[in-house]
Design a protein around this motif. Structure first.
Motif, PDB file in Angstrom:
ATOM      1  N   SER A   1      70.204  25.404 -35.893  1.00 21.29           N
ATOM      2  CA  SER A   1      68.826  24.958 -36.574  1.00 21.29           C
ATOM      3  C   SER A   1      68.674  23.391 -36.382  1.00 21.29           C
ATOM      4  O   SER A   1      69.516  22.824 -36.854  1.00 21.29           O
ATOM      5  N   PRO A   2      67.807  23.059 -35.548  1.00 16.91           N
ATOM      6  CA  PRO A   2      67.492  21.612 -35.372  1.00 16.91           C
ATOM      7  C   PRO A   2      67.492  20.944 -36.520  1.00 16.91           C
ATOM      8  O   PRO A   2      67.791  19.626 -36.918  1.00 16.91           O
ATOM      9  N   ALA A   3      66.526  21.405 -37.530  1.00 17.48           N
ATOM     10  CA  ALA A   3      66.159  20.725 -38.771  1.00 17.48           C
ATOM     11  C   ALA A   3      67.501  20.547 -39.746  1.00 17.48           C
ATOM     12  O   ALA A   3      67.921  19.334 -40.384  1.00 17.48           O
ATOM     13  N   ASN A   4      68.358  21.790 -39.827  1.00 24.59           N
ATOM     14  CA  ASN A   4      69.525  21.598 -40.725  1.00 24.59           C
ATOM     15  C   ASN A   4      70.492  20.870 -40.016  1.00 24.59           C
ATOM     16  O   ASN A   4      71.230  19.998 -40.701  1.00 24.59           O
ATOM     17  N   THR A   5      70.677  20.769 -38.741  1.00 23.19           N
ATOM     18  CA  THR A   5      71.536  19.804 -38.141  1.00 23.19           C
ATOM     19  C   THR A   5      71.231  18.207 -38.217  1.00 23.19           C
ATOM     20  O   THR A   5      71.980  17.472 -38.265  1.00 23.19           O
ATOM     21  N   ALA A   6      69.893  18.053 -37.891  1.00 24.05           N
ATOM     22  CA  ALA A   6      69.214  16.588 -38.283  1.00 24.05           C
ATOM     23  C   ALA A   6      69.895  16.319 -39.684  1.00 24.05           C
ATOM     24  O   ALA A   6      70.228  14.989 -39.977  1.00 24.05           O
ATOM     25  N   TRP A   7      69.475  16.822 -40.728  1.00 23.35           N
ATOM     26  CA  TRP A   7      69.785  16.644 -42.092  1.00 23.35           C
ATOM     27  C   TRP A   7      71.422  16.322 -42.262  1.00 23.35           C
ATOM     28  O   TRP A   7      71.637  15.478 -42.897  1.00 23.35           O
ATOM     29  N   MET A   8      72.072  17.253 -41.763  1.00 28.18           N
ATOM     30  CA  MET A   8      73.614  17.201 -41.975  1.00 28.18           C
ATOM     31  C   MET A   8      74.307  15.985 -41.302  1.00 28.18           C
ATOM     32  O   MET A   8      75.054  15.443 -41.759  1.00 28.18           O
ATOM     33  N   LEU A   9      73.697  15.837 -40.102  1.00 21.98           N
ATOM     34  CA  LEU A   9      73.922  14.237 -39.326  1.00 21.98           C
ATOM     35  C   LEU A   9      73.558  13.241 -40.332  1.00 21.98           C
ATOM     36  O   LEU A   9      74.568  12.244 -40.527  1.00 21.98           O
ATOM     37  N   THR A  10      72.523  13.292 -40.931  1.00 19.84           N
ATOM     38  CA  THR A  10      72.214  12.137 -42.022  1.00 19.84           C
ATOM     39  C   THR A  10      73.022  12.160 -43.185  1.00 19.84           C
ATOM     40  O   THR A  10      73.648  10.948 -43.659  1.00 19.84           O
ATOM     41  N   ALA A  11      73.525  13.269 -43.726  1.00 21.55           N
ATOM     42  CA  ALA A  11      74.328  13.454 -44.813  1.00 21.55           C
ATOM     43  C   ALA A  11      75.496  13.143 -44.575  1.00 21.55           C
ATOM     44  O   ALA A  11      76.285  12.415 -45.476  1.00 21.55           O
TER      45      ALA A  11
ATOM     46  N   VAL B   1      76.470  10.724 -42.519  1.00 20.96           N
ATOM     47  CA  VAL B   1      76.416   9.345 -42.480  1.00 20.96           C
ATOM     48  C   VAL B   1      76.424   8.643 -43.760  1.00 20.96           C
ATOM     49  O   VAL B   1      77.120   7.488 -44.273  1.00 20.96           O
ATOM     50  N   LEU B   2      75.566   9.387 -44.658  1.00 19.03           N
ATOM     51  CA  LEU B   2      75.620   8.616 -46.102  1.00 19.03           C
ATOM     52  C   LEU B   2      76.582   8.761 -46.896  1.00 19.03           C
ATOM     53  O   LEU B   2      77.183   8.074 -47.888  1.00 19.03           O
ATOM     54  N   VAL B   3      77.638   9.898 -46.544  1.00 17.70           N
ATOM     55  CA  VAL B   3      78.932  10.146 -47.341  1.00 17.70           C
ATOM     56  C   VAL B   3      79.911   8.855 -46.754  1.00 17.70           C
ATOM     57  O   VAL B   3      80.784   8.512 -47.687  1.00 17.70           O
ATOM     58  N   LEU B   4      79.863   9.051 -45.517  1.00 17.80           N
ATOM     59  CA  LEU B   4      80.895   7.875 -45.015  1.00 17.80           C
ATOM     60  C   LEU B   4      80.561   6.540 -45.398  1.00 17.80           C
ATOM     61  O   LEU B   4      81.274   5.447 -45.938  1.00 17.80           O
ATOM     62  N   PHE B   5      79.080   6.237 -45.673  1.00 22.48           N
ATOM     63  CA  PHE B   5      78.423   5.051 -46.288  1.00 22.48           C
ATOM     64  C   PHE B   5      79.073   4.683 -47.791  1.00 22.48           C
ATOM     65  O   PHE B   5      79.314   3.537 -48.061  1.00 22.48           O
TER      66      PHE B   5
ATOM     67  N   ALA C   1      82.705  19.788 -39.437  1.00 22.76           N
ATOM     68  CA  ALA C   1      83.987  19.086 -39.775  1.00 22.76           C
ATOM     69  C   ALA C   1      83.967  17.699 -39.903  1.00 22.76           C
ATOM     70  O   ALA C   1      84.685  17.055 -40.807  1.00 22.76           O
ATOM     71  N   MET C   2      83.021  16.964 -39.334  1.00 26.35           N
ATOM     72  CA  MET C   2      82.816  15.369 -39.697  1.00 26.35           C
ATOM     73  C   MET C   2      82.301  15.217 -41.035  1.00 26.35           C
ATOM     74  O   MET C   2      82.545  14.281 -41.771  1.00 26.35           O
ATOM     75  N   PHE C   3      81.388  16.161 -41.455  1.00 27.90           N
ATOM     76  CA  PHE C   3      81.098  16.254 -42.905  1.00 27.90           C
ATOM     77  C   PHE C   3      81.972  16.078 -43.993  1.00 27.90           C
ATOM     78  O   PHE C   3      82.294  15.255 -44.983  1.00 27.90           O
TER      79      PHE C   3
ATOM     80  N   GLY D   1      74.332   6.958 -51.280  1.00 25.77           N
ATOM     81  CA  GLY D   1      75.123   7.941 -50.610  1.00 25.77           C
ATOM     82  C   GLY D   1      75.506   9.001 -51.093  1.00 25.77           C
ATOM     83  O   GLY D   1      75.537  10.171 -50.276  1.00 25.77           O
ATOM     84  N   TRP D   2      75.313   9.220 -52.627  1.00 22.75           N
ATOM     85  CA  TRP D   2      75.747  10.286 -53.103  1.00 22.75           C
ATOM     86  C   TRP D   2      74.740  11.624 -53.135  1.00 22.75           C
ATOM     87  O   TRP D   2      75.035  12.593 -53.132  1.00 22.75           O
ATOM     88  N   PHE D   3      73.453  11.148 -52.394  1.00 26.42           N
ATOM     89  CA  PHE D   3      72.453  12.214 -52.134  1.00 26.42           C
ATOM     90  C   PHE D   3      73.005  13.004 -50.886  1.00 26.42           C
ATOM     91  O   PHE D   3      72.694  14.110 -50.717  1.00 26.42           O
ATOM     92  N   GLY D   4      73.575  12.318 -49.936  1.00 21.96           N
ATOM     93  CA  GLY D   4      74.389  13.076 -48.779  1.00 21.96           C
ATOM     94  C   GLY D   4      75.742  13.765 -49.412  1.00 21.96           C
ATOM     95  O   GLY D   4      75.802  14.820 -48.916  1.00 21.96           O
ATOM     96  N   PHE D   5      76.397  13.324 -50.204  1.00 28.97           N
ATOM     97  CA  PHE D   5      77.440  13.916 -50.883  1.00 28.97           C
ATOM     98  C   PHE D   5      76.924  15.290 -51.293  1.00 28.97           C
ATOM     99  O   PHE D   5      77.746  16.448 -51.261  1.00 28.97           O
TER     100      PHE D   5
END
Length: 434
Positions: free
Chosen positions: A31-41, A43-47, A129-131, A239-243
């Protein structure tokens, strides 16, 4: 002539589309949409850790120790990342179909079998795995606040490594890796036990084992840079929104509701703490309102994917109220030197949020509902079982690890080194050149 040009154009477009169509067929479940959101999330958690938590903690300590906190957060981020790739991810999430209740296996060590097209649900497993790596990074970084300003850097790194292996990975597997707590039906959407209870209890044990800082509680030890702390707090909030919302693993309605209730929990926790402080001490402080925010966020975390706005409001208010009095009681009555209030904010918040998830998840109170045949009382007991198991395991293992390190290399800097400051003594640098 026009027909020939049109035919040539269509033929050219067909050739250009062949690679795209082939690629789409290879990843038909993606799912490109889910993948894009999880990539963003992700980054937010690492932030949240670097720079968010680093700045939040860095501003809370004294000037002579600011670099030591920044260094610890940065170094832990690097170390956990390598361990996660080597075998941490595998031990937390790989079961090989065996459904091991206690710990995963080594089948995905060094990311074995994970390639460009490997999926976890409908997102790349590399992204999943990165998330999850970002959660493993921030949890031991939170523990740092319990022993800030007095532990050796070598001891900090060794403790963080052993704690990750012996505490975080097992508890993560229990709750999220199809371990025994997940099998019992425990509800922890984004880390009430795995992150907050786990880190809070470890920080409390570390504070007790190391003992108080020189001068505590008689000598005032105010934050050296509240501006830095507020900036870090704002980064944590975003960042917690990604968390939390990222833990839905999809760009869907659950993620949307999770984001909403996360924000409500933070706002309610902030205002409740502010008013408690205003009533008790006569003035509301900036430190108080941002601490209430962290308490509200930590407390709503386990419930975020299961409750509605009403539940979030109640949980946020509970966080601000209970964590405020817990912090004051520990410092003023018990004189426990949990330097940056990790246990009364994260530990107590995690306990409250995990327990109340069983209450406010019911549909009558706006939640998603409980599993078939499960009552509110039964779910609350399951939640309490998870809290107790996590607290006992984290506390006992943290104690053994700390004592072992103390016997081997020593935990604490000398009194003279503590007086001079960890920045100069351990890193030969100063945070400010004024």
């Amino acid at each position: 002539m026009t027909i020939r040009k049109s035919s040539s154009y269509l033929a050219l477009m067909s050739l250009l589309l062949v690679p795209a169509l082939a690629s789409a067929s290879e990843t038909s479940g993606l799912s490109p949409a889910n993948t894009a959101w999880m990539l963003t999330a992700t980054v937010l958690v690492l932030f949240m850790t670097i720079p968010g938590l680093a700045l939040f903690y860095g501003g809370l300590v004294r000037t002579k120790n600011v670099l030591s906190i920044l260094m610890q957060c940065f170094a832990i981020t690097c170390m956990v990342s390598i361990v996660w790739v080597l075998f941490g991810y595998s031990l937390a999430f790989y079961d090989g179909g065996a459904h091991n209740a206690w710990l995963g296996g080594m089948g995905k060590a060094l990311m074995a079998g994970i390639g460009v097209d490997t999926l976890k649900g409908d997102i790349p497993e590399t992204v999943f795995a990165m998330f999850q790596m970002t959660f493993a990074i921030i949890t031991p970084a939170l523990v740092v606040g319990g022993f800030a300003e007095r532990m050796k850097f070598s001891a900090t790194m060794l403790f963080s490594l052993l704690w990750l292996l012996l505490v975080y990975l097992p508890v993560c597997h229990w709750v999220w890796g199809d371990g025994w707590l997940q099998q019992r039906g425990m509800m922890d959407f984004a880390g009430g036990t795995v992150v907050h209870v786990n880190a809070g209890v470890a920080a409390l044990v570390a504070a007790l084992v190391l003992g108080k800082r020189k001068g505590f509680p008689d000598t005032a030890m105010p934050p050296h840079n509240l501006t830095m702390t507020v900036i870090g707090a704002c980064m944590l909030w975003v960042g917690w929104f990604g968390f939390n919302a990222g833990s839905a693993l999809a760009a869907n309605g659950t993620a949307g509701m999770t984001m909403l209730v996360t924000h409500i929990g933070a706002a309610a926790g902030s205002l409740t703490w502010m008013f408690c402080e205003w009533v008790r001490y006569g003035k509301p402080s900036v430190l108080g309102i941002v601490t209430g925010m962290v308490a509200g966020l930590g407390t709503i975390t386990p419930a975020s994917g299961f409750v509605g706005p009403l539940g979030a409001l109640a949980i946020g208010v509970s966080a601000g109220l209970v964590c405020f009095f817990s912090t004051n009681y520990m410092k003023r009555a018990l004189h426990v030197d949990d330097s940056l209030d990790v246990f009364p904010v994260h530990g107590v918040g995690g306990i409250i949020g995990t327990t109340l998830t069983g209450v406010f998840a019911v549909k009558a109170l706006g939640g998603v509902g409980l599993a078939a045949g499960v009552t509110m009382g039964g779910q609350v007991m399951t939640q309490l079982t998870g809290v107790l198991a996590t607290a006992v395991w984290s506390g006992a293992v943290s104690f053994v690890v700390l004592k072992s390190i103390d016997a081997a290399i020593g935990l604490r800097v000398t009194v003279e080194q503590e007086t001079e400051g960890l920045d100069t003594v351990l890193h030969n640098e100063t945070g400010y050149n004024l």
